[in-house]
Write an enzyme that holds these catalytic residues in place. Structure first.
Site, short mmCIF file in Angstrom:
data_model
loop_
_atom_site.label_atom_id
_atom_site.label_comp_id
_atom_site.label_asym_id
_atom_site.label_seq_id
_atom_site.Cartn_x
_atom_site.Cartn_y
_atom_site.Cartn_z
N GLN A 32 4.77 47.13 141.59
CA GLN A 32 4.84 45.71 141.89
C GLN A 32 4.81 45.49 143.40
O GLN A 32 5.52 46.17 144.14
CB GLN A 32 6.12 45.09 141.31
CG GLN A 32 6.16 43.57 141.47
CD GLN A 32 7.48 42.97 141.03
OE1 GLN A 32 8.49 43.14 141.70
NE2 GLN A 32 7.47 42.28 139.90
N CYS A 61 9.60 35.75 143.74
CA CYS A 61 10.74 36.11 144.59
C CYS A 61 11.14 34.94 145.48
O CYS A 61 10.32 34.43 146.24
CB CYS A 61 10.41 37.32 145.45
SG CYS A 61 11.77 37.83 146.53
N LYS A 100 4.12 38.04 138.01
CA LYS A 100 5.40 37.45 137.61
C LYS A 100 5.59 36.16 138.39
O LYS A 100 5.40 36.13 139.61
CB LYS A 100 6.54 38.43 137.90
CG LYS A 100 7.92 37.86 137.63
CD LYS A 100 9.01 38.83 138.08
CE LYS A 100 10.38 38.20 137.97
NZ LYS A 100 11.44 39.10 138.48
N HIS A 128 9.95 34.21 134.84
CA HIS A 128 11.39 34.11 135.08
C HIS A 128 11.78 32.66 134.80
O HIS A 128 11.26 31.75 135.45
CB HIS A 128 11.72 34.49 136.52
CG HIS A 128 13.18 34.53 136.82
ND1 HIS A 128 13.79 35.61 137.42
CD2 HIS A 128 14.17 33.63 136.59
CE1 HIS A 128 15.09 35.38 137.55
NE2 HIS A 128 15.34 34.16 137.06
N ASN A 159 11.69 36.78 131.20
CA ASN A 159 12.55 37.35 132.22
C ASN A 159 13.63 36.34 132.59
O ASN A 159 13.41 35.14 132.53
CB ASN A 159 11.73 37.73 133.46
CG ASN A 159 12.55 38.33 134.58
OD1 ASN A 159 12.51 37.87 135.72
ND2 ASN A 159 13.33 39.34 134.28
N GLY A 160 14.79 36.85 132.99
CA GLY A 160 15.86 35.96 133.43
C GLY A 160 17.06 35.92 132.52
O GLY A 160 17.98 35.14 132.72
N GLY A 161 17.10 36.81 131.51
CA GLY A 161 18.19 36.76 130.54
C GLY A 161 19.26 37.81 130.71
O GLY A 161 20.07 38.03 129.79
N ALA A 186 15.99 43.13 134.95
CA ALA A 186 16.23 43.74 136.25
C ALA A 186 17.70 44.09 136.37
O ALA A 186 18.09 45.25 136.27
CB ALA A 186 15.79 42.80 137.38
N ARG A 187 18.55 43.06 136.50
CA ARG A 187 19.98 43.33 136.71
C ARG A 187 20.62 44.08 135.54
O ARG A 187 21.39 45.01 135.74
CB ARG A 187 20.72 42.02 137.00
CG ARG A 187 20.41 41.44 138.37
CD ARG A 187 21.00 40.06 138.53
NE ARG A 187 20.47 39.15 137.53
CZ ARG A 187 21.19 38.25 136.86
NH1 ARG A 187 22.48 38.14 137.10
NH2 ARG A 187 20.63 37.46 135.98
#
Length: 339
Positions: A32, A61, A100, A128, A159-161, A186-187
């Site tokens: 990426q 981002c 993304k 996201h 994404n984002g959950g 990600a997290r």
């Protein structure tokens, strides 16, 4: 090829290794990048296309360094530039290209951007579910992601959950709610990379030990290794527990290994690297000594996209961050896609 570590290293002109991969992960890693320049993006993609499974452009981002460079979320309102960058990449490389984004203030604005992206020929789109100004603690707009997935003609990755995902089953639920083809984390994956196991995540202590062994074997930079472990143990660090304090007090790979009784593993890896170095010619040793940790020319080979048996593809994202009082530090943020 780095013959000491059996890796493929990409070396900056200052001698530092900015991206390292290996055969074991080459068919799963998606590179990426953040970019605001189509031709520069293509030159970068051409450098790595034989050693990764795909190319992804981060157009979501919200960080200041990204926005100031015209990258990331700065591209959300520049559809012509989005089209130029993605079209150039799709036409210029032989591996899949994805991107993304974040959602825009209205659904219609977001769908207009999605239609532009679809027209470039990308293989998939990750969304996201937050706007540029919304932070991770804000709710994810799963309903917007669902509308995008319903109207899009290409696979959409939700994404984002991460706040609601602690297991494979949670990822399945997020996938169902959003109606997407897969889920990107990600997290949640940083907190426990085994979150994708159908049998349930492993104890974090076991995961940390497995990660440290790999970091040792592949001579991962100490600063990056400590950062990744601190993400896995973020709760311990925040609470100031004994292990969290020991981690943050560590100043070397040896001190990190001591916390988890891996000093002997580190010593053996160092001996192995020394033995391999001694077997090289003086010229080879000189070439390997140019970079901060065993660089060499990139190896060229064709690779196909693969996912694991659990349907997981790894995305390795590497970038530089300037830290006051320190030299530039390379951090690797691993994102994972559950399909």
């Amino acid at each position: 090829v780095n013959s000491i570590l059996n890796t493929v290293d990409f070396i900056h002109s200052n001698g530092s290794c900015v991206f390292r991969t290996c055969h074991e992960e080459s068919k799963r890693v998606v590179f990426q990048m953040g970019t605001a320049d189509a031709e520069r993006a293509l030159r970068t993609a051409k450098l790595v296309e034989n050693d990764v499974a795909g190319i992804d452009v981060n157009m979501g981002c919200p960080k200041e360094f990204s926005l100031k460079g015209g990258m990331g979320a700065a591209l959300l309102k520049q559809p012509s530039k989005v089209k130029e960058i993605l079209t150039t990449l799709v036409q210029g490389v032989k591996i899949p290209v994805t991107c993304k984004i974040r959602i825009l203030p209205t659904l219609e604005e977001t769908l207009q951007l999605v239609r532009v992206i679809e027209g470039t020929g990308v293989a998939a789109l990750a969304v996201h579910g937050r706007e540029q100004h919304e932070r991770s603690e804000w709710p994810c707009h799963s309903d917007v992601i669902r509308e995008i997935a319903r109207s899009a003609s290409i696979p959409v990755i939700a994404n984002g959950g991460s706040l609601d995902i602690q297991s494979y089953q949670d990822a399945e639920k997020f996938k169902t709610v959003t109606g997407c083809s897969s889920v990107m984390l990600a997290r949640a994956a940083q907190w426990n990379p085994s979150v994708f196991r159908k049998e349930g995540p492993l104890p974090i202590g076991e995961v940390v030990c497995q990660y440290l062994r790999l970091a040792i074997d592949y001579d991962n930079p100490y600063s990056n290794t400590k950062f990744c472990v601190s993400r896995m143990l973020h709760t311990e660090v925040e609470r100031g527990t004994a292990i969290g304090t020991s981690l943050m007090s560590a100043h070397s790979m040896k001190e990190l290994c001591k916390i988890w009784d891996l000093e002997s593993h580190l010593e053996e890896a160092e001996r192995r690297r020394t033995d391999r170095t001694d077997q090289l010619s003086l010229q080879e040793q000189k070439e390997l000594g140019v970079a901060s940790f065993c660089p060499s020319a990139a190896k060229k080979r064709r690779m196909e996209v693969e996912v694991s048996e659990e349907g997981v593809m790894e995305l390795c994202v590497q970038f530089y961050m300037s830290v006051p009082g320190c030299s530039s530090i390379a951090f690797t943020i691993d994102q994972y896609v559950y399909t």
